[in-house]
Design a protein around this motif. Structure first.
Motif, PDB file in Angstrom:
ATOM      1  N   LYS A  81      55.966 -64.949  30.382  1.00  0.00           N
ATOM      2  CA  LYS A  81      54.684 -63.340  29.277  1.00  0.00           C
ATOM      3  C   LYS A  81      55.827 -62.276  28.858  1.00  0.00           C
ATOM      4  CE  LYS A  81      50.551 -60.474  30.448  1.00  0.00           C
ATOM      5  NZ  LYS A  81      49.915 -60.070  30.711  1.00  0.00           N
ATOM      6  N   GLU A  82      56.374 -61.963  30.461  1.00  0.00           N
ATOM      7  CA  GLU A  82      57.909 -61.101  30.023  1.00  0.00           C
ATOM      8  C   GLU A  82      58.452 -61.638  28.902  1.00  0.00           C
ATOM      9  OE1 GLU A  82      59.685 -60.284  33.884  1.00  0.00           O
ATOM     10  OE2 GLU A  82      57.605 -59.467  34.502  1.00  0.00           O
ATOM     11  N   LYS A  83      58.745 -62.524  28.520  1.00  0.00           N
ATOM     12  CA  LYS A  83      59.745 -63.099  27.820  1.00  0.00           C
ATOM     13  C   LYS A  83      59.358 -63.883  26.302  1.00  0.00           C
ATOM     14  CE  LYS A  83      63.074 -65.445  31.188  1.00  0.00           C
ATOM     15  NZ  LYS A  83      63.493 -67.058  31.895  1.00  0.00           N
ATOM     16  N   GLY A  84      57.525 -63.168  26.560  1.00  0.00           N
ATOM     17  CA  GLY A  84      57.157 -62.968  25.156  1.00  0.00           C
ATOM     18  C   GLY A  84      56.257 -64.366  24.622  1.00  0.00           C
ATOM     19  N   LYS A  85      56.841 -65.322  25.299  1.00  0.00           N
ATOM     20  CA  LYS A  85      56.393 -67.064  25.449  1.00  0.00           C
ATOM     21  C   LYS A  85      55.043 -67.042  25.418  1.00  0.00           C
ATOM     22  CE  LYS A  85      61.094 -69.078  27.081  1.00  0.00           C
ATOM     23  NZ  LYS A  85      61.582 -69.719  28.041  1.00  0.00           N
ATOM     24  N   ILE A  86      54.462 -66.188  26.073  1.00  0.00           N
ATOM     25  CA  ILE A  86      52.898 -66.409  26.595  1.00  0.00           C
ATOM     26  C   ILE A  86      52.047 -64.817  25.904  1.00  0.00           C
ATOM     27  CG2 ILE A  86      53.729 -68.351  27.466  1.00  0.00           C
ATOM     28  CD1 ILE A  86      51.999 -66.875  30.338  1.00  0.00           C
ATOM     29  N   ARG A  87      50.658 -65.199  26.166  1.00  0.00           N
ATOM     30  CA  ARG A  87      50.579 -64.176  25.602  1.00  0.00           C
ATOM     31  C   ARG A  87      49.482 -63.516  26.923  1.00  0.00           C
ATOM     32  NH1 ARG A  87      46.544 -63.251  21.153  1.00  0.00           N
ATOM     33  NH2 ARG A  87      46.623 -61.165  21.587  1.00  0.00           N
ATOM     34  N   PHE A  88      49.381 -64.498  26.998  1.00  0.00           N
ATOM     35  CA  PHE A  88      48.254 -64.571  28.573  1.00  0.00           C
ATOM     36  C   PHE A  88      48.385 -65.675  29.748  1.00  0.00           C
ATOM     37  CE2 PHE A  88      45.788 -61.886  25.207  1.00  0.00           C
ATOM     38  CZ  PHE A  88      45.933 -60.500  26.374  1.00  0.00           C
ATOM     39  N   ALA A  89      48.138 -65.298  31.468  1.00  0.00           N
ATOM     40  CA  ALA A  89      48.407 -66.789  31.942  1.00  0.00           C
ATOM     41  C   ALA A  89      47.307 -66.994  32.148  1.00  0.00           C
ATOM     42  CB  ALA A  89      49.070 -66.254  33.448  1.00  0.00           C
ATOM     43  N   GLY A  90      46.903 -68.090  32.595  1.00  0.00           N
ATOM     44  CA  GLY A  90      45.029 -68.341  33.045  1.00  0.00           C
ATOM     45  C   GLY A  90      45.919 -70.025  34.172  1.00  0.00           C
ATOM     46  N   TYR A  91      43.798 -70.290  34.388  1.00  0.00           N
ATOM     47  CA  TYR A  91      44.474 -70.750  35.356  1.00  0.00           C
ATOM     48  C   TYR A  91      43.438 -72.067  35.554  1.00  0.00           C
ATOM     49  CZ  TYR A  91      42.991 -73.842  40.207  1.00  0.00           C
ATOM     50  OH  TYR A  91      43.298 -75.114  40.486  1.00  0.00           O
ATOM     51  N   SER A  92      43.345 -73.129  34.888  1.00  0.00           N
ATOM     52  CA  SER A  92      42.448 -74.407  34.490  1.00  0.00           C
ATOM     53  C   SER A  92      42.087 -75.463  36.174  1.00  0.00           C
ATOM     54  CB  SER A  92      43.258 -74.977  33.414  1.00  0.00           C
ATOM     55  OG  SER A  92      42.121 -76.394  33.294  1.00  0.00           O
ATOM     56  N   GLY A  93      40.714 -75.264  36.392  1.00  0.00           N
ATOM     57  CA  GLY A  93      40.371 -76.010  37.609  1.00  0.00           C
ATOM     58  C   GLY A  93      39.344 -75.548  38.240  1.00  0.00           C
ATOM     59  N   ASP A  94      38.558 -75.986  39.186  1.00  0.00           N
ATOM     60  CA  ASP A  94      37.317 -75.911  40.312  1.00  0.00           C
ATOM     61  C   ASP A  94      37.430 -75.937  41.678  1.00  0.00           C
ATOM     62  OD1 ASP A  94      35.474 -76.840  37.782  1.00  0.00           O
ATOM     63  OD2 ASP A  94      37.138 -77.730  37.564  1.00  0.00           O
TER      64      ASP A  94
END
Length: 300
Positions: A138-151
């Motif tokens: 995110k700091e490098k601009g590669k992604i806008r937001f961090a997420g988690y996929s799971g349950d």
């Protein structure tokens, strides 16, 4: 197509997204996928969800709709080694960094709106290094937001730890743990929520074609839940199941995967009716509370 505010991210996402796992494993060509995705984008789709371990999915999406990058939000996942084509252990931080870069190249984009850690265990999440990979990206601009996929408890920790702006989790007529376990807290924290498997893979339509343990589990649950509306016809039932999921408080978008031309539009048509009637929604929730077993956890 209804747009919903995706938590505190500022993104306005289509209530019905496109889940791109299926297209990665059927040997489809870029022309077929381009027509499928472009026609859906023309009808209001603006969220495409894929993953680094979904076969050719990322590559197909990149070839098909890179020229329309401003028309959609792009979500992908990371975390897997061998399943994603690497002879490396899952959750190795260097592997995550490498797969994010590969996803950018495959999808032919300069940035990803969300990257979800994909079914990472609570224990690994608590170590922190996999989360740090996303924060650096995110700091490098590669992604806008961090997420988690799971349950289940891993998703609960992901919501509570404060590192994520997106949660992708199972919500359906056959999978309702998240409605009480994670979604209320996600709403309090402004986390965007993607409902995966929102129609429980429609296992009631062709039980003889149940393909894996998860489908079998949903089939078994639905036998015990015995919803009346599943007996009135597959098309109406799919619409009611999808509208149930999108009526759940805190759900912002539901991703349905398909490789069939026009199927996304068919599903979108159901949403023109709006949320499920309050009485129908309450009846589904009551049946779950009466019959769900203690071990009916969210299926990752």
């Amino acid at each position: 197509m209804e747009r919903r505010e995706f938590g505190g991210t500022g993104m306005q996402v289509s209530a019905l997204g496109f889940g791109a796992a299926e297209i990665g494993f059927i040997g489809a060509n870029a022309g077929e996928i381009a027509y499928l995705l472009e026609s859906a984008l023309d009808e209001g789709l603006n969220l495409i969800d894929t993953g680094e371990c979904y076969g050719d999915s990322e590559t197909l999406i990149g070839k098909a709709v890179k020229h329309r990058r401003n028309d959609y939000y792009l979500f992908t996942k990371c975390g897997h080694g061998k399943v994603a084509g690497y002879d490396r252990p899952d959750w190795e931080p260097a592997l995550l960094e490498e797969t994010i870069d590969r996803s950018l190249a495959r999808l032919q984009t300069d940035y990803l709106d969300v990257v979800h850690l994909h079914n990472c265990s609570e224990a690994i999440l608590r170590q922190g290094d996999v989360i740090d990979v996303l924060l650096r990206a995110k700091e490098k601009g590669k992604i806008r937001f961090a997420g988690y996929s799971g349950d289940h408890t891993a998703a609960k920790y992901a919501v509570e730890c404060g590192a994520f702006h997106s949660l992708q989790t199972s919500v359906s007529i056959a999978d309702q743990e998240a409605i009480e376990l994670t979604l209320p807290e996600a709403a309090k924290r402004g986390i965007g929520v993607v409902a995966k498997r929102p129609i429980a893979n429609a296992v009631w339509i062709a039980p003889e074609k149940i393909a894996n343990d998860r489908h079998q589990e949903y089939w078994n649950r639905l036998q015990q839940l015995d919803y009346d509306f599943l007996k009135v016809g597959s098309s109406d039932a799919i619409g009611n199941a999808l509208r149930f999921t999108l009526s759940v408080p805190g759900v912002h978008t539901a991703i349905v995967g398909t490789a069939k031309q026009g199927r996304w539009q068919e599903n979108a048509k159901w949403l023109e009716q709006g949320n499920l009637a309050a009485d129908d929604y309450a009846a589904i929730r009551l049946r779950w509370k009466e019959r769900a077993q203690p071990d009916w956890r969210g299926l990752g």
